[in-house]
Write a protein that holds these residues in place. Structure first.
Motif, PDB file in Angstrom:
ATOM      1  N   ALA A  17     -28.061   2.929   9.479  1.00 60.60           N
ATOM      2  CA  ALA A  17     -27.622   2.340   8.209  1.00 60.60           C
ATOM      3  C   ALA A  17     -26.746   3.309   7.427  1.00 60.60           C
ATOM      4  O   ALA A  17     -25.728   2.913   6.829  1.00 60.60           O
ATOM      5  CB  ALA A  17     -28.839   1.938   7.380  1.00 60.60           C
ATOM      6  N   ALA A  18     -27.103   4.586   7.447  1.00 59.59           N
ATOM      7  CA  ALA A  18     -26.308   5.591   6.726  1.00 59.59           C
ATOM      8  C   ALA A  18     -24.954   5.801   7.396  1.00 59.59           C
ATOM      9  O   ALA A  18     -23.944   6.028   6.717  1.00 59.59           O
ATOM     10  CB  ALA A  18     -27.080   6.904   6.671  1.00 59.59           C
ATOM     11  N   LEU A  19     -24.924   5.701   8.724  1.00 64.40           N
ATOM     12  CA  LEU A  19     -23.663   5.892   9.436  1.00 64.40           C
ATOM     13  C   LEU A  19     -22.685   4.742   9.176  1.00 64.40           C
ATOM     14  O   LEU A  19     -21.469   4.955   9.156  1.00 64.40           O
ATOM     15  CB  LEU A  19     -23.926   6.020  10.945  1.00 64.40           C
ATOM     16  CG  LEU A  19     -24.574   7.342  11.389  1.00 64.40           C
ATOM     17  CD1 LEU A  19     -24.880   7.314  12.874  1.00 64.40           C
ATOM     18  CD2 LEU A  19     -23.664   8.524  11.062  1.00 64.40           C
ATOM     19  N   ILE A  20     -23.211   3.538   8.972  1.00 65.63           N
ATOM     20  CA  ILE A  20     -22.336   2.410   8.629  1.00 65.63           C
ATOM     21  C   ILE A  20     -21.620   2.696   7.310  1.00 65.63           C
ATOM     22  O   ILE A  20     -20.402   2.515   7.187  1.00 65.63           O
ATOM     23  CB  ILE A  20     -23.155   1.108   8.538  1.00 65.63           C
ATOM     24  CG1 ILE A  20     -23.632   0.693   9.933  1.00 65.63           C
ATOM     25  CG2 ILE A  20     -22.322  -0.010   7.906  1.00 65.63           C
ATOM     26  CD1 ILE A  20     -24.577  -0.496   9.921  1.00 65.63           C
ATOM     27  N   SER A  21     -22.394   3.176   6.310  1.00 65.65           N
ATOM     28  CA  SER A  21     -21.785   3.526   5.021  1.00 65.65           C
ATOM     29  C   SER A  21     -20.794   4.669   5.188  1.00 65.65           C
ATOM     30  O   SER A  21     -19.702   4.664   4.584  1.00 65.65           O
ATOM     31  CB  SER A  21     -22.874   3.917   4.022  1.00 65.65           C
ATOM     32  OG  SER A  21     -23.751   2.839   3.790  1.00 65.65           O
ATOM     33  N   GLY A  22     -21.157   5.661   6.016  1.00 61.86           N
ATOM     34  CA  GLY A  22     -20.283   6.804   6.250  1.00 61.86           C
ATOM     35  C   GLY A  22     -18.985   6.411   6.934  1.00 61.86           C
ATOM     36  O   GLY A  22     -17.907   6.914   6.584  1.00 61.86           O
ATOM     37  N   TYR A  23     -19.085   5.494   7.863  1.00 67.82           N
ATOM     38  CA  TYR A  23     -17.885   5.036   8.570  1.00 67.82           C
ATOM     39  C   TYR A  23     -16.935   4.328   7.606  1.00 67.82           C
ATOM     40  O   TYR A  23     -15.732   4.600   7.566  1.00 67.82           O
ATOM     41  CB  TYR A  23     -18.291   4.105   9.707  1.00 67.82           C
ATOM     42  CG  TYR A  23     -17.113   3.445  10.398  1.00 67.82           C
ATOM     43  CD1 TYR A  23     -16.387   4.134  11.379  1.00 67.82           C
ATOM     44  CD2 TYR A  23     -16.706   2.154  10.059  1.00 67.82           C
ATOM     45  CE1 TYR A  23     -15.292   3.533  12.009  1.00 67.82           C
ATOM     46  CE2 TYR A  23     -15.629   1.552  10.674  1.00 67.82           C
ATOM     47  CZ  TYR A  23     -14.917   2.252  11.653  1.00 67.82           C
ATOM     48  OH  TYR A  23     -13.837   1.663  12.266  1.00 67.82           O
ATOM     49  N   LYS A  24     -17.477   3.401   6.802  1.00 66.81           N
ATOM     50  CA  LYS A  24     -16.623   2.650   5.877  1.00 66.81           C
ATOM     51  C   LYS A  24     -16.003   3.565   4.828  1.00 66.81           C
ATOM     52  O   LYS A  24     -14.863   3.375   4.412  1.00 66.81           O
ATOM     53  CB  LYS A  24     -17.447   1.560   5.197  1.00 66.81           C
ATOM     54  CG  LYS A  24     -17.867   0.441   6.148  1.00 66.81           C
ATOM     55  CD  LYS A  24     -18.620  -0.658   5.402  1.00 66.81           C
ATOM     56  CE  LYS A  24     -18.949  -1.815   6.344  1.00 66.81           C
ATOM     57  NZ  LYS A  24     -19.655  -2.917   5.651  1.00 66.81           N
ATOM     58  N   ARG A  25     -16.769   4.579   4.411  1.00 70.34           N
ATOM     59  CA  ARG A  25     -16.270   5.484   3.370  1.00 70.34           C
ATOM     60  C   ARG A  25     -15.184   6.411   3.915  1.00 70.34           C
ATOM     61  O   ARG A  25     -14.165   6.655   3.253  1.00 70.34           O
ATOM     62  CB  ARG A  25     -17.431   6.296   2.806  1.00 70.34           C
ATOM     63  CG  ARG A  25     -17.033   7.233   1.675  1.00 70.34           C
ATOM     64  CD  ARG A  25     -18.249   7.902   1.051  1.00 70.34           C
ATOM     65  NE  ARG A  25     -18.993   8.696   2.021  1.00 70.34           N
ATOM     66  CZ  ARG A  25     -20.164   8.354   2.525  1.00 70.34           C
ATOM     67  NH1 ARG A  25     -20.736   7.203   2.171  1.00 70.34           N
ATOM     68  NH2 ARG A  25     -20.790   9.116   3.399  1.00 70.34           N
ATOM     69  N   ASN A  26     -15.387   6.945   5.098  1.00 65.23           N
ATOM     70  CA  ASN A  26     -14.480   7.951   5.650  1.00 65.23           C
ATOM     71  C   ASN A  26     -13.247   7.347   6.314  1.00 65.23           C
ATOM     72  O   ASN A  26     -12.211   8.016   6.435  1.00 65.23           O
ATOM     73  CB  ASN A  26     -15.217   8.835   6.655  1.00 65.23           C
ATOM     74  CG  ASN A  26     -16.160   9.827   5.986  1.00 65.23           C
ATOM     75  OD1 ASN A  26     -15.750  10.891   5.539  1.00 65.23           O
ATOM     76  ND2 ASN A  26     -17.432   9.460   5.891  1.00 65.23           N
TER      77      ASN A  26
END
Length: 371
Positions: free
Chosen positions: A29-38
């Motif tokens: 779940a955190a990586l999904i947010s990280g992907y969209k942010r970066n």
């Protein structure tokens, strides 16, 4: 992430009780947010972490349509059939879009997630431990103070001892060892918070349990407690064993048991009285050390009219009405005290009317005194 990281998650599950699958779900779940942010992506994505190897892959999820309006969210039927020949309109197709340097972001994000979950788990364990010790006595070391509170180290957590919960005149220095009573344990955004007290009647009860084996073993029962911290307290005790003197057991040989408690409470005077299911007798006992001539309890058992010898009136009332007030709290009823010479005459300034409720202690063995 790699195999060693997955092994570390399994070790955490054994040591901290945090399930590996729960951690992996949180990392995904955190990586999904990280992907969209970066990567400035608005696409619907799914992150998959391989539970054996730790390999991370990112998949864009697109809906199959005739003519896509937003290629970030939709894909044409023709293009989707190249990926999966059996695909149909309305289905979801997944396309791998894992960036080349996503491994670095994944490792950093995973570390942050795991650290946060470990912290949350430890807070949860501390809360679980101390919520079970609510209404119990603990010993800790005073660490610091601010304008309103002392902070006491209980080992796994720093408890809060408000100045209002300190015995009047009591002062503590750094590393002073102090016995306190846990009044409340609650969850906060910063973790569990433990509130402690030195003035709560429960502290007196627990101290007697520590010092008097007969109370700890259940032979002698504490029925009620009333306390004005630092000055005076009353405690009512009872036993069903005719061979045991409940008051004598609490006093101890040559007064050693009660004296230990008095010392701990900085010289607080303690009256130990015998409890009775006969309210009139109980009221007479509660006014100790004053001698009582008679006690008449009203029909509703809410008011006790007490007569004492003239020379005992001031003792029964106590300094500023303290003895009568504590007796009222101990028995749970209003107490009206008169001397023998006042009988038949009008009330004057020597009359005392005290009322109160028994001290609220959470243990079931005190319920009878609160009725």
């Amino acid at each position: 992430m790699n195999v060693d990281f997955m092994d570390a998650l399994e070790q955490l599950e054994k040591e901290k009780g945090i399930k590996k699958d729960v951690l992996i779900e949180a990392i995904e779940a955190a990586l999904i947010s990280g992907y969209k942010r970066n990567f400035n992506s608005a696409a619907n994505v799914r992150v998959d972490v391989n539970k054996q190897t730790g390999t991370v892959k990112v998949y864009a999820r697109k809906q199959v349509v005739e003519e896509p309006d937003d290629t970030r969210l939709e894909i044409s039927l023709d293009a989707a059939e190249e990926i999966d020949p059996g695909i149909q309109i309305g289905d979801i197709v997944e396309i791998e879009v894992t960036p080349k340097d996503f491994g670095r972001i994944a490792a950093q994000t995973a570390k942050q997630v795991v650290t946060q979950r470990i912290r949350e788990a430890e807070r949860g364990l501390i809360y679980t431990e101390f919520i079970d010790r609510e209404d119990d006595i603990v010993t800790g070391l005073v660490q610091r103070q601010d304008g309103r509170n002392y902070y006491v180290d209980l080992g796994k957590i720093e408890a809060v001892l408000p100045f209002t919960e300190v015995i009047p005149g009591e002062k503590f220095k750094h590393n002073d060892r102090v016995k306190t009573y846990i009044t409340k344990v609650e969850k906060t955004t910063k973790g569990p918070q433990v509130m402690i007290s030195r003035t709560h009647p429960g502290l007196l009860k627990r101290l007697f349990e520590l010092e008097v084996p007969e109370i700890y073993d259940g032979v002698v029962e504490i029925k009620s407690v009333s306390r004005e911290a630092g000055q005076r307290s009353k405690i009512a005790v009872h036993t069903k064993n005719p061979d045991v003197d409940p008051v004598g057991a609490c006093v101890g040989p040559r007064g050693t048991r009660v004296q230990t408690i008095v010392t701990e409470l900085k010289g607080e005077k303690i009256d130990i009285v015998r409890w009775s299911d006969d309210l009139a007798e109980f009221v007479a006992n509660a006014l100790s050390p004053a001698k009582v001539v008679s006690v008449h309890v009203a029909a509703d058992e809410k008011v006790a009219h007490v007569v004492v010898p003239d020379y005992q009136l001031s003792l029964a009332i106590g300094k500023e009405g303290q003895n009568a007030r504590l007796a009222a709290k101990l028995t749970g009823c209003k107490i009206d005290i008169k001397s023998e010479s006042q009988l038949g005459g009008s009330a004057n300034q020597s009359d005392v009317h005290a009322e109160g409720q028994p001290a609220e202690l959470s243990d079931a063995d005190l319920e009878g005194a609160e009725q």
